[in-house]
Design a protein around this motif. Structure first.
Motif, PDB file in Angstrom:
ATOM      1  N   ILE A 385      53.005  59.484  51.135  1.00 51.33           N
ATOM      2  CA  ILE A 385      53.761  60.443  51.911  1.00 51.33           C
ATOM      3  C   ILE A 385      53.445  60.127  53.273  1.00 51.33           C
ATOM      4  N   PHE A 386      52.208  59.814  53.673  1.00 52.80           N
ATOM      5  CA  PHE A 386      51.777  59.642  55.178  1.00 52.80           C
ATOM      6  C   PHE A 386      52.373  58.508  55.699  1.00 52.80           C
ATOM      7  N   TRP A 387      52.567  57.364  54.793  1.00 54.79           N
ATOM      8  CA  TRP A 387      53.247  56.061  55.391  1.00 54.79           C
ATOM      9  C   TRP A 387      54.833  56.312  55.567  1.00 54.79           C
ATOM     10  N   ARG A 388      55.305  57.079  54.878  1.00 51.10           N
ATOM     11  CA  ARG A 388      56.638  57.260  55.006  1.00 51.10           C
ATOM     12  C   ARG A 388      57.031  58.224  56.228  1.00 51.10           C
ATOM     13  N   TRP A 394      53.297  57.719  63.700  1.00 50.93           N
ATOM     14  CA  TRP A 394      53.326  57.159  65.242  1.00 50.93           C
ATOM     15  C   TRP A 394      52.720  58.184  65.898  1.00 50.93           C
ATOM     16  N   LEU A 395      52.682  59.483  65.553  1.00 55.46           N
ATOM     17  CA  LEU A 395      51.911  60.511  66.399  1.00 55.46           C
ATOM     18  C   LEU A 395      50.212  60.180  66.118  1.00 55.46           C
ATOM     19  N   THR A 400      45.288  58.275  68.574  1.00 54.62           N
ATOM     20  CA  THR A 400      44.005  57.384  67.883  1.00 54.62           C
ATOM     21  C   THR A 400      43.891  56.254  69.167  1.00 54.62           C
ATOM     22  N   LEU A 401      45.018  55.811  69.620  1.00 56.12           N
ATOM     23  CA  LEU A 401      44.865  54.695  70.448  1.00 56.12           C
ATOM     24  C   LEU A 401      44.860  55.315  72.090  1.00 56.12           C
TER      25      LEU A 401
END
Length: 652
Positions: A385-388, A394-395, A400-401
Motif C-alpha cells: 500500500i505504501f509504495w502505491r 512523495w511526502l 526525509t530529505l
C-alpha cells in the motif's frame, strides 16, 4: 440451528434504561436464508451485532448448533462470517490481493499453490474472477459488496451475517447480491445466512422474514405469508402499518401465533418437539388470520390461494389442500432431495475440475495462522500500500530529505570555536574587559548555535514521527475491526506496525543526524550518542502517536491531537525559556524533545562547548543514559496504549 432465547439489551440514557432489544426469541434451521427487516432504528443492526458477539446482551441465551455461545466464549472465527455495511478493504489493493490477504490471515494452507486455489475458488464463487486485477477504489457499490462476501467466504463459514449489504444499490445490483446470498445459503447444507435490510423488495428469495419493531419481534415466517399476516396488499405497506400500533401489542399478537407458524413451516427448535402433543395440535390447527388493525384470538391456517407468489409451491398446496402436515412432510422430503442433488453436483464439478485444472484440492483446514505468519502478511500488505500511495511516498521523501536541509541552513557556516579566556591578567583594565567581552560573545554564539541545531533536529524528527503514526490505525479502523472478528491477533497487528514504522524511525533519524553532521563539519559531542538520542526521540513520538491513533475512533481527531503533542514539545522542553521551578519537574518527564536535546548536549561535557551551552540555557542537562531510559519509557507507554486500543473494540 441458531436459536435466540429471550434476548434483551438495554442502553442507559440519562439514568434511564432504554431497551434496544426486548425479549427476542426465534430459531433458524440450517441451510436457511433469513432477512431481518424493520423501520429505521428498530434494532436490526444491534441484533446482528449481538449474534456476532460484538454486543453483549443483558438477558437471554444464544445457541449455535446445540451449544450455548456464552459458555463457548463466542463463535470460532472460522464458523462466523460478518459482512459490515462500510468499506471493508484497502483502496489501493486489487480484488485478488484482498482475497489472498484474507486467506493468509485467516487460514492455514499447506503450500502457496493450495492457498491460490482457495483464492480462485472464492473469486469464482462470488463472481469476481473477471475483476481480480482491479483495485478496490474503482469498484462499484455492488462489486464492493461481493468483495466483502468473498473476504468472509475464505473460511467457508457456517454462519454468515450481512449488515445492509444491499443498501444504496440500484435495483439490479440489489437483486444480484440477494440472489448471491440465496445461492450461498444453498451451497452448504449447514450454513445459515442472515441479511439485515431496510428494503422490502426481493423478499421471495428469502426462506423466512423476521420483522422487528422497536426492538421486538412482530413476525417471523415465510415471505409468502407476510402480506397476509399484516393484512396488506404490498410488502411496502407494512412499515406504515406498524406505526399504527405500539410494538407491545404487535409483539403480544405475534407471541400468540408464533408456535403455529413455527410448527407449520418447520422453524421450531428440536426441543419443542417434546412438548405436549395435544397442546402442539391445538397450536398448529388454529386460525392464522390476518392481524391488520385487529388482534386475532384464534388461529386458522390459510389455504394455498393465500400465497400466489410462488407457482410451484402453490401447486403443491393445491394438491395437498389444507392438510398442512402432509405439505410439511412433502416440503421436508423435497429439501432432502435437493441436498442430495447438491452433494452429487458438487462431486461432479470437483471431478470435472480435476480434469480441466491443475489446481490442487482446496484445504479444509481453517485453523488460524500463527503470530509470525499474520505479522508477515500484514507487513507485506502495508508496504504494498505504501509504495502505491504516491502522495504518501512523495511526502515521506520530501520530509526525509527536506527537513535536514532546513537544519543545515542555520549551520552551513562553520560552528565558531569558543574563544579561550587568558589566564594571565593584563594590568590594563580596559584590555581585560575587552578580552572578557570577546570570550562571552564567542560562548554565546557557539552555545546558541549548537543548542539550536540540536533542538531543531529533535523537533523536526518528532514532527516526522507524528506524521507517520497519527493516522496509521485510526485511518483503517473499520478494516481492523472486521479482521479482528475474523481471528486477527492484536499482537500480530501491533508487531506489524512496530516493524513498519520502525523503518521510518531509523531511516529518518539516522539520516537527519548524519547529514547535518557532514554538512555542518561536525557538531560537538559524541556522534553515536546524538544519533541514539534522535532515534529514541523519533521512536518515542512515533509510538505515543500510534497509541493515540489506536485509541481515537476518527483519524482527524488522532491527527489533531498528535499535532498538539508535537507543538508542545518546543515551548515545554525548557530549551528556549526556562520553565518555572514549580512546573518543570511535573512537565519534563512527558516531553520527549527535552530528553533528546538534554542527552545530546550532555555528551559534550568533555568539550569547551559544554560551558558555552550552559551560558545560554537555564535548565539542567540530564545524562544521556538517563535520557535514553526516559525515552524508552515513552516508547513502552506508547506501545501499551497501542495494544490496548487495538484490543478494544470500536465498532460503530
Amino acid at each position: 440451528m441458531l436459536e435466540l432465547k429471550n434476548i434483551s439489551l438495554s442502553l442507559d440514557r440519562d439514568g434511564e434504561a432504554h431497551a434496544l432489544l426486548d425479549d427476542i426469541t426465534f430459531s433458524i434451521p440450517a441451510g436457511h436464508l433469513l432477512a431481518i427487516v424493520g423501520p429505521s432504528g428498530c434494532g436490526k443492526t444491534t441484533l446482528m451485532k449481538t449474534v456476532a458477539g460484538l454486543k453483549h446482551h443483558d438477558h437471554g441465551e444464544i445457541h449455535w448448533e446445540g451449544r450455548n455461545v456464552e459458555d463457548e466464549k463466542d463463535l470460532h472465527p472460522s464458523e462466523l462470517g460478518y459482512v459490515p455495511q462500510f468499506s471493508i478493504a484497502h483502496d489501493l489493493l486489487t480484488v485478488e490481493e484482498c482475497v489472498a490477504s484474507a486467506v493468509a490471515l485467516r487460514t492455514r494452507q499447506p503450500d502457496e499453490e493450495t492457498a491460490w486455489a482457495l483464492v480462485e475458488t472464492t473469486l469464482q464463487q462470488t463472481g469476481l474472477t473477471t475483476l481480480a486485477e482491479r483495485q478496490v477504489k474503482v469498484l462499484s457499490g455492488g462489486q464492493r459488496r461481493r468483495l466483502g462476501l468473498a473476504l468472509e467466504l475464505v473460511t467457508n463459514p457456517t454462519l454468515l451475517l450481512c449488515d445492509e449489504v444491499t443498501s444504496g444499490l440500484d435495483p439490479k445490483s440489489e437483486r444480484e447480491i440477494t440472489q448471491l446470498l440465496h445461492d450461498l445459503a444453498r451451497s452448504n447444507p449447514r450454513r445459515i445466512v442472515i441479511n439485515v435490510t431496510h428494503s422490502l423488495t426481493n423478499l421471495s428469495l428469502f426462506d423466512t422474514i423476521l420483522v422487528l419493531h422497536e426492538g421486538r419481534v412482530v413476525y417471523h415466517g415465510p415471505p409468502r405469508a407476510l402480506s397476509h399476516y399484516f393484512s396488506v396488499e404490498q410488502a411496502e405497506e407494512i412499515y406504515p402499518k406498524l406505526a399504527r400500533r405500539s410494538s407491545e401489542r404487535w409483539a403480544e399478537s405475534w407471541g400468540r401465533h408464533r408456535d403455529a407458524y413455527y410448527a407449520t413451516y418447520g422453524l421450531a427448535p428440536k426441543k419443542d418437539e417434546s412438548r405436549d402433543k395435544e397442546k402442539d395440535k391445538e397450536s398448529s390447527t388454529g386460525d392464522l388470520k390476518a392481524v391488520g388493525d385487529r388482534e386475532p384470538d384464534r388461529i386458522k391456517l390459510p389455504s394455498a390461494a393465500t400465497f400466489p407468489d410462488e407457482a410451484e409451491k402453490e401447486k403443491e398446496e393445491e394438491d395437498e389442500g389444507d392438510d398442512w402436515s402432509k405439505y410439511k412432510k412433502r416440503r421436508e422430503k423435497k429439501q432432502r432431495e435437493e441436498a442430495r442433488e447438491h452433494v452429487k453436483s458438487k462431486k461432479k464439478d470437483d471431478d470435472e475440475g480435476e480434469e480441466e485444472s491443475a489446481h490442487p484440492e482446496v484445504s479444509e483446514d481453517h485453523r488460524l495462522p500463527g503470530v509470525i505468519a499474520q505479522t508477515r502478511e500484514l507487513l507485506r500488505r502495508r508496504w504494498t500500500i505504501f509504495w502505491r500511495d504516491k502522495t504518501q511516498l512523495w511526502l515521506q521523501l520530501a520530509m526525509t530529505l527536506g527537513f535536514p536541509l532546513l537544519v543545515v541552513i542555520f549551520g552551513i557556516e562553520p560552528i565558531p570555536q569558543v574563544r579561550q579566556l587568558s589566564v594571565r591578567q593584563d594590568t590594563n583594565m580596559i584590555a581585560n574587559a575587552k578580552e572578557q567581552e570577546a570570550y562571552n560573545q564567542s560562548q554565546l554564539r557557539a552555545g546558541s548555535l549548537v543548542s539550536g541545531l540540536i533542538l531543531m533536529q529533535v523537533v523536526l524528527v518528532t514532527l516526522m514521527a507524528s506524521n507517520n503514526a497519527a493516522r496509521e490505525i485510526a485511518g483503517e479502523r473499520d478494516i481492523l475491526e472486521r479482521e479482528r472478528l475474523g481471528g486477527l491477533r492484536a499482537t500480530s497487528y501491533v508487531l506489524s506496525k512496530v516493524l513498519f514504522l520502525g523503518t521510518f524511525v531509523l531511516v529518518q533519524a539516522l539520516w537527519m543526524g548524519l547529514f547535518v553532521e557532514m554538512v555542518c563539519s561536525g557538531i560537538p559531542g559524541d556522534l553515536v550518542v546524538k544519533l541514539i538520542m534522535l532515534v529514541m526521540a523519533s521512536g518515542a513520538m512515533t509510538f505515543v502517536c500510534l497509541g493515540i491513533s489506536a485509541i481515537m475512533r476518527s483519524p482527524e481527531k488522532a491527527t489533531i491531537l498528535s499535532i498538539y503533542l508535537v507543538g508542545f514539545q518546543l515551548p515545554l522542553s525548557g530549551a528556549l525559556l526556562a520553565l518555572p521551578n514549580f512546573i518543570a519537574p511535573a512537565v519534563k518527564p512527558f516531553i520527549a524533545a527535552y530528553w533528546a536535546w538534554a542527552g545530546s548536549l550532555n555528551s559534550m561535557k568533555s568539550t569547551s562547548f559544554y560551558d558555552a551551552v550552559k551560558v545560554v540555557i537555564n535548565t539542567g542537562l540530564e545524562p544521556w543514559t538517563l535520557a535514553t531510559f526516559a525515552l524508552g519509557l515513552h516508547i513502552l507507554v506508547g506501545l501499551a496504549l497501542t495494544y490496548a486500543g487495538t484490543k478494544n473494540s470500536q465498532w460503530d
